[in-house]
Design a protein around this motif. Structure first.
Motif, PDB file in Angstrom:
ATOM      1  N   ASN A 141      10.738   3.851 -10.048  1.00 25.66           N
ATOM      2  CA  ASN A 141      11.955   4.234  -9.540  1.00 25.66           C
ATOM      3  C   ASN A 141      12.869   5.523 -10.072  1.00 25.66           C
ATOM      4  OD1 ASN A 141      14.582   3.258  -8.060  1.00 25.66           O
ATOM      5  ND2 ASN A 141      15.566   3.556  -9.964  1.00 25.66           N
ATOM      6  N   GLY A 142      12.218   5.911 -11.188  1.00 24.02           N
ATOM      7  CA  GLY A 142      12.906   7.065 -12.045  1.00 24.02           C
ATOM      8  C   GLY A 142      12.245   8.358 -11.245  1.00 24.02           C
ATOM      9  N   LYS A 143      10.939   8.095 -10.901  1.00 23.56           N
ATOM     10  CA  LYS A 143      10.023   9.049 -10.319  1.00 23.56           C
ATOM     11  C   LYS A 143      10.797   9.340  -8.830  1.00 23.56           C
ATOM     12  CE  LYS A 143       7.171  10.569 -13.095  1.00 23.56           C
ATOM     13  NZ  LYS A 143       6.892  12.170 -13.681  1.00 23.56           N
ATOM     14  N   VAL A 144      11.014   8.136  -8.158  1.00 22.54           N
ATOM     15  CA  VAL A 144      11.446   8.412  -6.812  1.00 22.54           C
ATOM     16  C   VAL A 144      12.776   9.142  -6.734  1.00 22.54           C
ATOM     17  CG1 VAL A 144      12.275   7.067  -4.818  1.00 22.54           C
ATOM     18  CG2 VAL A 144      10.057   6.491  -5.854  1.00 22.54           C
ATOM     19  N   HIS A 166       0.715  -1.163   0.125  1.00 24.10           N
ATOM     20  CA  HIS A 166       0.095  -0.176   0.099  1.00 24.10           C
ATOM     21  C   HIS A 166       0.659   1.297   0.021  1.00 24.10           C
ATOM     22  CE1 HIS A 166      -3.630  -2.414   0.854  1.00 24.10           C
ATOM     23  NE2 HIS A 166      -4.296  -1.453   0.184  1.00 24.10           N
ATOM     24  N   PRO A 167       2.024   1.480   1.010  1.00 24.65           N
ATOM     25  CA  PRO A 167       2.575   2.744   0.839  1.00 24.65           C
ATOM     26  C   PRO A 167       3.024   2.930  -0.618  1.00 24.65           C
ATOM     27  CG  PRO A 167       3.026   1.663   2.930  1.00 24.65           C
ATOM     28  CD  PRO A 167       2.418   0.443   1.893  1.00 24.65           C
ATOM     29  N   GLU A 168       3.926   1.906  -1.102  1.00 23.23           N
ATOM     30  CA  GLU A 168       4.576   2.189  -2.432  1.00 23.23           C
ATOM     31  C   GLU A 168       3.647   2.424  -3.618  1.00 23.23           C
ATOM     32  OE1 GLU A 168       7.501   3.017  -3.202  1.00 23.23           O
ATOM     33  OE2 GLU A 168       8.530   2.267  -1.174  1.00 23.23           O
ATOM     34  N   ALA A 169       2.380   1.706  -3.615  1.00 23.39           N
ATOM     35  CA  ALA A 169       1.520   1.875  -4.475  1.00 23.39           C
ATOM     36  C   ALA A 169       0.750   3.383  -4.420  1.00 23.39           C
ATOM     37  CB  ALA A 169       0.346   0.749  -4.449  1.00 23.39           C
ATOM     38  N   SER A 170       0.538   3.604  -3.294  1.00 25.03           N
ATOM     39  CA  SER A 170      -0.008   5.154  -3.167  1.00 25.03           C
ATOM     40  C   SER A 170       1.020   6.142  -3.291  1.00 25.03           C
ATOM     41  CB  SER A 170      -0.465   5.192  -1.718  1.00 25.03           C
ATOM     42  OG  SER A 170      -1.367   6.177  -1.273  1.00 25.03           O
ATOM     43  N   ARG A 171       2.102   5.832  -3.081  1.00 23.70           N
ATOM     44  CA  ARG A 171       3.214   6.972  -3.519  1.00 23.70           C
ATOM     45  C   ARG A 171       3.358   6.899  -5.086  1.00 23.70           C
ATOM     46  NH1 ARG A 171       8.478   7.650  -0.792  1.00 23.70           N
ATOM     47  NH2 ARG A 171       8.081   5.744  -0.352  1.00 23.70           N
ATOM     48  N   GLY A 172       3.212   5.921  -5.707  1.00 26.52           N
ATOM     49  CA  GLY A 172       3.191   5.950  -7.239  1.00 26.52           C
ATOM     50  C   GLY A 172       1.932   6.658  -7.845  1.00 26.52           C
ATOM     51  N   THR A 173       0.893   6.297  -6.947  1.00 26.73           N
ATOM     52  CA  THR A 173      -0.281   6.908  -7.486  1.00 26.73           C
ATOM     53  C   THR A 173      -0.153   8.569  -7.657  1.00 26.73           C
ATOM     54  OG1 THR A 173      -1.547   5.154  -6.998  1.00 26.73           O
ATOM     55  CG2 THR A 173      -2.805   7.353  -7.119  1.00 26.73           C
ATOM     56  N   HIS A 174       0.577   8.815  -6.289  1.00 24.25           N
ATOM     57  CA  HIS A 174       0.735  10.323  -6.236  1.00 24.25           C
ATOM     58  C   HIS A 174       1.499  10.893  -7.410  1.00 24.25           C
ATOM     59  CE1 HIS A 174       1.747  14.095  -4.096  1.00 24.25           C
ATOM     60  NE2 HIS A 174       2.897  13.763  -4.427  1.00 24.25           N
TER      61      HIS A 174
END
Length: 398
Positions: free
Chosen positions: A199-202, A128-136
């Motif tokens: 990963n590029g976005k992060v 959930h945390p990584e998926a929600s970050r990606g949605t952001h």
């Protein structure tokens, strides 16, 4: 210069097209994850009880372990990934949540069953945390709509989970769960191609020296209270409605629950669509306030009127689900993954804990008293929402 302009234009176009692909991938993965965890696990408790000859206390341990590993500790995963993002947890998480539940079909004892349930819950917790970050990252300027699309995937999974039990296991029994393994590998095919983009976005985000906006702790506390009240209301209806309407068959009660949760999924999508225009605080206040009369009259209705009431009740009370995630991210701009863990995981976990509390009340005072309590929770939530800081004053998230 002209070639640079063309290159930038092509890059913008590529990002725009991949925005939609990423968004619907996150939502699809969310559907698969919540289908097996919050959707199927509670509905499977009866089958686990009979298959392993468990008593009621042992049976409740299954739900407890699932909630602790998937929801209550989700903010911890959020804090860890805020400090050091691990995008691969997005794919690994949904794979473990599905395969862990699949292995429960061959669990020889309660100990092994709880271990496999814990693996499934752990997968959901890190997903959930990584998926929600990606949605952001994929949302662009439409934060509310993007988060709504992501959350509708999860809500739909929760709604369809119980419906899969008779369809999928009617002929195979509990052992048929092992056939979820191919779906677990299918989830890797769905999610792994997205990891390079994520990963590029992060990496781009970590290169920024500062993050605009400061964490608003008082606002976080108030929003957590609203999320807890809404979660108690939602889970209270789902758990206690079959007991309150005991004159109905189990299938009829489950259908009513599906109507309530399904209407909530539609409300989640609608709330996200209008929140970017209406405003998040305003939507929170209005949705909780509108849910109050439907909660008040529900215990007094039967038949078609009860169905209609559940439709409007579920739609209104859950229309702020995705909005609260974005709101929490605005209140915690320096901790996006933690914000997701608090608003999604902690909310669900708190609802599970609240259900135990309401169970004790029903044992002493009766199920009708529980529905009296549930009827005032949205009103209290509306009042607290009105005290929240306006999102326009919170600054911009990264």
């Amino acid at each position: 210069m002209e070639s640079d302009s063309v290159s930038k234009s092509a890059q913008v176009h590529a990002d725009t097209s991949f925005y939609r692909r990423a968004l619907y991938t996150f939502s699809g993965a969310h559907f698969l994850n919540d289908l097996v965890t919050t959707g199927m696990v509670p509905a499977l408790v009866v089958m686990y009880k009979h298959a392993l000859h468990l008593n009621y206390t042992q049976s409740t341990l299954i739900v407890l372990v699932s909630y602790i590993t998937s929801s209550v500790i989700q903010p911890i995963f959020g804090m860890l990934t805020d400090r050091r993002p691990r995008v691969w947890l997005f794919s690994l998480g949904v794979f473990l949540s599905i395969s862990g539940l699949a292995l429960t079909g061959i669990a020889p004892s309660l100990g092994w069953l709880l271990l496999f349930i814990a693996i499934s819950g752990f997968g959901s917790g890190v997903f959930h945390p990584e998926a929600s970050r990606g949605t952001h990252f994929a949302s662009g300027s439409k934060k509310g709509l993007a988060q709504a699309i992501f959350q509708v995937g999860g809500n739909a999974g929760q709604a369809f989970g119980p419906l899969m039990i008779p369809l999928f296991l009617i002929h195979t029994g509990i052992h048929g769960l092992i056939w979820l393994i191919p779906i677990a590998f299918l989830s890797l095919i769905l999610t792994v191609p997205l990891l390079r983009w994520l990963n590029g976005k992060v990496q781009a985000g970590t290169k920024k020296k500062t993050i605009e906006g400061e964490n608003n702790i008082p606002g976080v506390i108030m929003l957590i209270l609203v999320i807890i009240l809404r979660s108690w209301c939602q889970i209270g209806v789902v758990i206690f409605l079959p007991f309150y309407m005991s004159h109905l068959s189990i299938q009829a009660s489950e259908t009513l629950n599906f109507i309530f949760v399904g209407a909530g999924a539609l409300g989640t999508l609608f709330g996200g669509m209008i929140s970017d225009r209406l405003g998040m605080k305003r939507l929170l206040v209005v949705s909780m306030f509108l849910a109050t009369p439907f909660a008040l009259i529900l215990p007094h209705l039967h038949g078609v009127l009860a169905v209609l009431d559940l439709l409007f009740f579920g739609f209104s009370v859950l229309s702020s689900f995705s909005v609260s995630v974005v709101y929490m991210q605005k209140l915690l701009p320096k901790n996006i993954a933690l914000a997701s863990g608090l608003s999604i995981g902690f909310g669900v976990g708190a609802g599970g804990i609240g259900s135990v509390f309401m169970g004790g009340i029903s044992d002493v005072f009766g199920v009708a008293t529980v529905f009296t309590i549930l009827s005032v929770l949205p009103l209290i939530g509306a009042i607290i929402s009105w005290l929240l800081p306006n999102e326009k004053t919170l600054g911009k998230t990264a």
